[in-house]
Design a protein around this motif. Structure first.
Motif, PDB file in Angstrom:
ATOM      1  N   ASN A 287      -3.626  -9.029  -5.968  1.00  0.00           N
ATOM      2  CA  ASN A 287      -4.977  -8.510  -6.205  1.00  0.00           C
ATOM      3  C   ASN A 287      -5.107  -7.046  -5.797  1.00  0.00           C
ATOM      4  O   ASN A 287      -6.205  -6.588  -5.449  1.00  0.00           O
ATOM      5  CB  ASN A 287      -5.992  -9.361  -5.430  1.00  0.00           C
ATOM      6  N   TYR A 288      -4.007  -6.309  -5.875  1.00  0.00           N
ATOM      7  CA  TYR A 288      -4.012  -4.927  -5.388  1.00  0.00           C
ATOM      8  C   TYR A 288      -5.010  -4.050  -6.124  1.00  0.00           C
ATOM      9  O   TYR A 288      -5.510  -3.060  -5.569  1.00  0.00           O
ATOM     10  CB  TYR A 288      -2.609  -4.331  -5.498  1.00  0.00           C
ATOM     11  N   ARG A 289      -5.315  -4.364  -7.379  1.00  0.00           N
ATOM     12  CA  ARG A 289      -6.240  -3.531  -8.150  1.00  0.00           C
ATOM     13  C   ARG A 289      -7.653  -3.549  -7.566  1.00  0.00           C
ATOM     14  O   ARG A 289      -8.447  -2.652  -7.851  1.00  0.00           O
ATOM     15  CB  ARG A 289      -6.273  -3.998  -9.604  1.00  0.00           C
ATOM     16  N   LYS A 290      -7.960  -4.555  -6.770  1.00  0.00           N
ATOM     17  CA  LYS A 290      -9.283  -4.668  -6.174  1.00  0.00           C
ATOM     18  C   LYS A 290      -9.373  -3.985  -4.807  1.00  0.00           C
ATOM     19  O   LYS A 290     -10.456  -3.927  -4.220  1.00  0.00           O
ATOM     20  CB  LYS A 290      -9.661  -6.146  -6.014  1.00  0.00           C
ATOM     21  N   LEU A 291      -8.248  -3.494  -4.315  1.00  0.00           N
ATOM     22  CA  LEU A 291      -8.205  -2.928  -2.966  1.00  0.00           C
ATOM     23  C   LEU A 291      -8.364  -1.415  -2.987  1.00  0.00           C
ATOM     24  O   LEU A 291      -7.890  -0.753  -3.914  1.00  0.00           O
ATOM     25  CB  LEU A 291      -6.883  -3.285  -2.293  1.00  0.00           C
ATOM     26  N   PRO A 292      -9.003  -0.843  -1.968  1.00  0.00           N
ATOM     27  CA  PRO A 292      -9.065   0.628  -1.855  1.00  0.00           C
ATOM     28  C   PRO A 292      -7.660   1.207  -1.719  1.00  0.00           C
ATOM     29  O   PRO A 292      -6.758   0.564  -1.168  1.00  0.00           O
ATOM     30  CB  PRO A 292      -9.878   0.840  -0.564  1.00  0.00           C
ATOM     31  N   ARG A 293      -7.476   2.410  -2.199  1.00  0.00           N
ATOM     32  CA  ARG A 293      -6.154   3.036  -2.175  1.00  0.00           C
ATOM     33  C   ARG A 293      -5.599   3.137  -0.758  1.00  0.00           C
ATOM     34  O   ARG A 293      -4.397   2.923  -0.543  1.00  0.00           O
ATOM     35  CB  ARG A 293      -6.226   4.431  -2.804  1.00  0.00           C
ATOM     36  N   ARG A 294      -6.440   3.432   0.209  1.00  0.00           N
ATOM     37  CA  ARG A 294      -5.950   3.578   1.577  1.00  0.00           C
ATOM     38  C   ARG A 294      -5.407   2.250   2.113  1.00  0.00           C
ATOM     39  O   ARG A 294      -4.474   2.225   2.918  1.00  0.00           O
ATOM     40  CB  ARG A 294      -7.056   4.116   2.483  1.00  0.00           C
ATOM     41  N   VAL A 295      -5.988   1.149   1.664  1.00  0.00           N
ATOM     42  CA  VAL A 295      -5.507  -0.169   2.080  1.00  0.00           C
ATOM     43  C   VAL A 295      -4.164  -0.462   1.423  1.00  0.00           C
ATOM     44  O   VAL A 295      -3.238  -0.970   2.058  1.00  0.00           O
ATOM     45  CB  VAL A 295      -6.535  -1.263   1.729  1.00  0.00           C
ATOM     46  N   VAL A 296      -4.047  -0.112   0.151  1.00  0.00           N
ATOM     47  CA  VAL A 296      -2.788  -0.300  -0.571  1.00  0.00           C
ATOM     48  C   VAL A 296      -1.672   0.481   0.120  1.00  0.00           C
ATOM     49  O   VAL A 296      -0.573  -0.045   0.337  1.00  0.00           O
ATOM     50  CB  VAL A 296      -2.922   0.141  -2.038  1.00  0.00           C
ATOM     51  N   LEU A 297      -1.941   1.732   0.476  1.00  0.00           N
ATOM     52  CA  LEU A 297      -0.928   2.568   1.115  1.00  0.00           C
ATOM     53  C   LEU A 297      -0.546   2.042   2.493  1.00  0.00           C
ATOM     54  O   LEU A 297       0.583   2.240   2.956  1.00  0.00           O
ATOM     55  CB  LEU A 297      -1.427   4.014   1.225  1.00  0.00           C
ATOM     56  N   PHE A 298      -1.479   1.359   3.152  1.00  0.00           N
ATOM     57  CA  PHE A 298      -1.170   0.759   4.448  1.00  0.00           C
ATOM     58  C   PHE A 298      -0.298  -0.482   4.292  1.00  0.00           C
ATOM     59  O   PHE A 298       0.596  -0.747   5.097  1.00  0.00           O
ATOM     60  CB  PHE A 298      -2.465   0.387   5.182  1.00  0.00           C
ATOM     61  N   LEU A 299      -0.537  -1.244   3.236  1.00  0.00           N
ATOM     62  CA  LEU A 299       0.136  -2.526   3.061  1.00  0.00           C
ATOM     63  C   LEU A 299       1.530  -2.415   2.440  1.00  0.00           C
ATOM     64  O   LEU A 299       2.377  -3.274   2.665  1.00  0.00           O
ATOM     65  CB  LEU A 299      -0.724  -3.447   2.191  1.00  0.00           C
ATOM     66  N   MET A 301       5.399  -1.276   1.373  1.00  0.00           N
ATOM     67  CA  MET A 301       6.636  -0.773   1.976  1.00  0.00           C
ATOM     68  C   MET A 301       7.132   0.461   1.229  1.00  0.00           C
ATOM     69  O   MET A 301       8.050   1.127   1.687  1.00  0.00           O
ATOM     70  CB  MET A 301       7.732  -1.850   1.927  1.00  0.00           C
ATOM     71  N   ASN A 302       6.543   0.729   0.070  1.00  0.00           N
ATOM     72  CA  ASN A 302       7.033   1.796  -0.806  1.00  0.00           C
ATOM     73  C   ASN A 302       5.909   2.778  -1.129  1.00  0.00           C
ATOM     74  O   ASN A 302       5.408   2.829  -2.254  1.00  0.00           O
ATOM     75  CB  ASN A 302       7.602   1.192  -2.095  1.00  0.00           C
ATOM     76  N   ARG A 303       5.541   3.577  -0.161  1.00  0.00           N
ATOM     77  CA  ARG A 303       4.423   4.496  -0.333  1.00  0.00           C
ATOM     78  C   ARG A 303       4.681   5.510  -1.451  1.00  0.00           C
ATOM     79  O   ARG A 303       3.747   5.912  -2.154  1.00  0.00           O
ATOM     80  CB  ARG A 303       4.139   5.238   0.981  1.00  0.00           C
ATOM     81  N   GLU A 304       5.929   5.930  -1.621  1.00  0.00           N
ATOM     82  CA  GLU A 304       6.241   6.922  -2.642  1.00  0.00           C
ATOM     83  C   GLU A 304       5.925   6.412  -4.036  1.00  0.00           C
ATOM     84  O   GLU A 304       5.606   7.189  -4.932  1.00  0.00           O
ATOM     85  CB  GLU A 304       7.712   7.338  -2.553  1.00  0.00           C
ATOM     86  N   TYR A 305       6.031   5.098  -4.233  1.00  0.00           N
ATOM     87  CA  TYR A 305       5.769   4.518  -5.540  1.00  0.00           C
ATOM     88  C   TYR A 305       4.371   4.858  -6.032  1.00  0.00           C
ATOM     89  O   TYR A 305       4.151   5.106  -7.226  1.00  0.00           O
ATOM     90  CB  TYR A 305       5.938   2.997  -5.469  1.00  0.00           C
ATOM     91  N   TRP A 306       3.414   4.876  -5.117  1.00  0.00           N
ATOM     92  CA  TRP A 306       2.008   5.057  -5.493  1.00  0.00           C
ATOM     93  C   TRP A 306       1.650   6.507  -5.741  1.00  0.00           C
ATOM     94  O   TRP A 306       0.540   6.816  -6.178  1.00  0.00           O
ATOM     95  CB  TRP A 306       1.118   4.477  -4.398  1.00  0.00           C
ATOM     96  N   LYS A 307       2.575   7.417  -5.487  1.00  0.00           N
ATOM     97  CA  LYS A 307       2.311   8.834  -5.707  1.00  0.00           C
ATOM     98  C   LYS A 307       2.697   9.296  -7.112  1.00  0.00           C
ATOM     99  O   LYS A 307       2.450  10.430  -7.478  1.00  0.00           O
ATOM    100  CB  LYS A 307       3.081   9.660  -4.676  1.00  0.00           C
ATOM    101  N   THR A 308       3.360   8.402  -7.882  1.00  0.00           N
ATOM    102  CA  THR A 308       3.819   8.795  -9.220  1.00  0.00           C
ATOM    103  C   THR A 308       3.077   8.037 -10.282  1.00  0.00           C
ATOM    104  O   THR A 308       2.660   6.900 -10.069  1.00  0.00           O
ATOM    105  CB  THR A 308       5.331   8.521  -9.358  1.00  0.00           C
TER     106      THR A 308
END
Length: 308
Positions: A287-299, A301-308
């Protein structure tokens, strides 16, 4: 058939030398070994003062930045830089258990029985009891061949496979379009499902063994399974319509039974904690689409993935 070995590397330690030495000692030696190293500084620090380039003459290295790494895209690019008939994907923390790993992984492909094969992962010496049982559950001592006919009865297990140690037919890899270009996780299983859909087969070679395991904390399990859930949510055509969570519940029940049987009931508390973290992480990932971006980045393991 000639064989390439492709290994993504990140912050390597001396164990990388052990891995390369074991590959050189194989009964079926790889023709080329290609390392895709993330962040050149770490690699240069490791090999400084060694005879690395003289010692490993069939090894080539390409350095990328951390922002460039992608589970699917990096492997896809690496495969495009090689050309032999079979390529073997490994991770830099998987150590061949003996000198027959490549020979046994290549056999099902060379014999035409399968177009992808993957090996058995054994617990490391520092692995815990729960992790040891998990490895045995996911990687039993019996080889098998899996086809699309297994999807109805085995669900996600029908295309379970791992690039920790897996071999591919280049012909079929290219025919199916290769690894996905951008994925947070599961590039191996996404390809495996597409292979089954196209009429191919996957071989599990239980006699092709590597030592590979993790001692994740509960929070690390949550983060890893968050990324797993994201992957499942992003590829419903791959993971939808097959049993997924049931396999996890089966593992928990059988692990608890094993702990009771072996006189370690006190470890059930750890099992419940870690299993709860896995389940929560997976549900949040789905359900990641329902979460705020800051929560996604906290949860993740691959923070770089979300930057592209």
């Amino acid at each position: 058939m000639k064989i390439d070995v492709i290994i993504p590397v990140y912050k390597p330690d001396k164990e990388l030398f052990t891995l390369l030495d074991r590959l050189e000692e194989q009964s079926r030696r790889p023709d080329d070994i290609f390392l895709v190293n993330t962040e050149q500084t770490y690699f240069e620090q490791l090999i400084a003062g060694t005879d690395f380039w003289h010692r490993y003459k069939n090894v080539s290295v390409k350095h990328i930045s951390r922002s460039e790494f992608d589970h699917g895209g990096t492997r896809r690019w690496a495969v495009s830089r090689t050309q032999n008939d079979i390529f073997l994907m490994m991770t830099d923390d998987a150590i061949p258990a003996d000198s027959h790993l490549i020979e046994r992984l290549a056999a099902p492909i060379e014999e035409g029985r399968a177009q992808m094969s993957y090996g058995r992962q054994l617990i490391r010496k520092d692995g815990g009891v729960i992790e040891a049982f998990t490895r045995q559950f996911n990687y039993p001592d019996r080889s098998e061949l899996k086809t699309a006919a297994d999807l109805k009865t085995r669900g996600i297990k029908a295309f379970f496979a791992s690039d920790v140690c897996a071999a591919y037919s280049r012909e079929w890899y290219e025919r199916l379009g290769g690894f996905v270009k951008h994925t947070i996780f599961n590039e191996d299983m996404i390809f495996a499902r597409r292979l089954l859909n196209a009429g191919g087969s996957i071989a599990y070679a239980a006699d092709a063994e590597v030592y590979h395991s993790h001692n994740y904390t509960g929070i690390q399990q949550l983060k890893r399974n968050f990324d797993l859930g994201v992957s499942h949510a992003q590829y419903p055509e791959i993971f939808g319509g097959v049993a997924t969570q049931q396999e996890g519940m089966k593992l928990v029940k059988e692990t608890a039974g094993y702990l009771l049987k072996t006189g370690k009931p006190f470890m059930i508390f750890k099992l419940v904690w870690q299993s709860g973290c896995k389940y929560l992480g997976y549900r949040l990932g789905k359900n990641y689409r329902k979460l705020p971006r800051r929560v996604v980045l906290f949860l993740t393991m691959n923070r770089e993935y979300w930057k592209t």
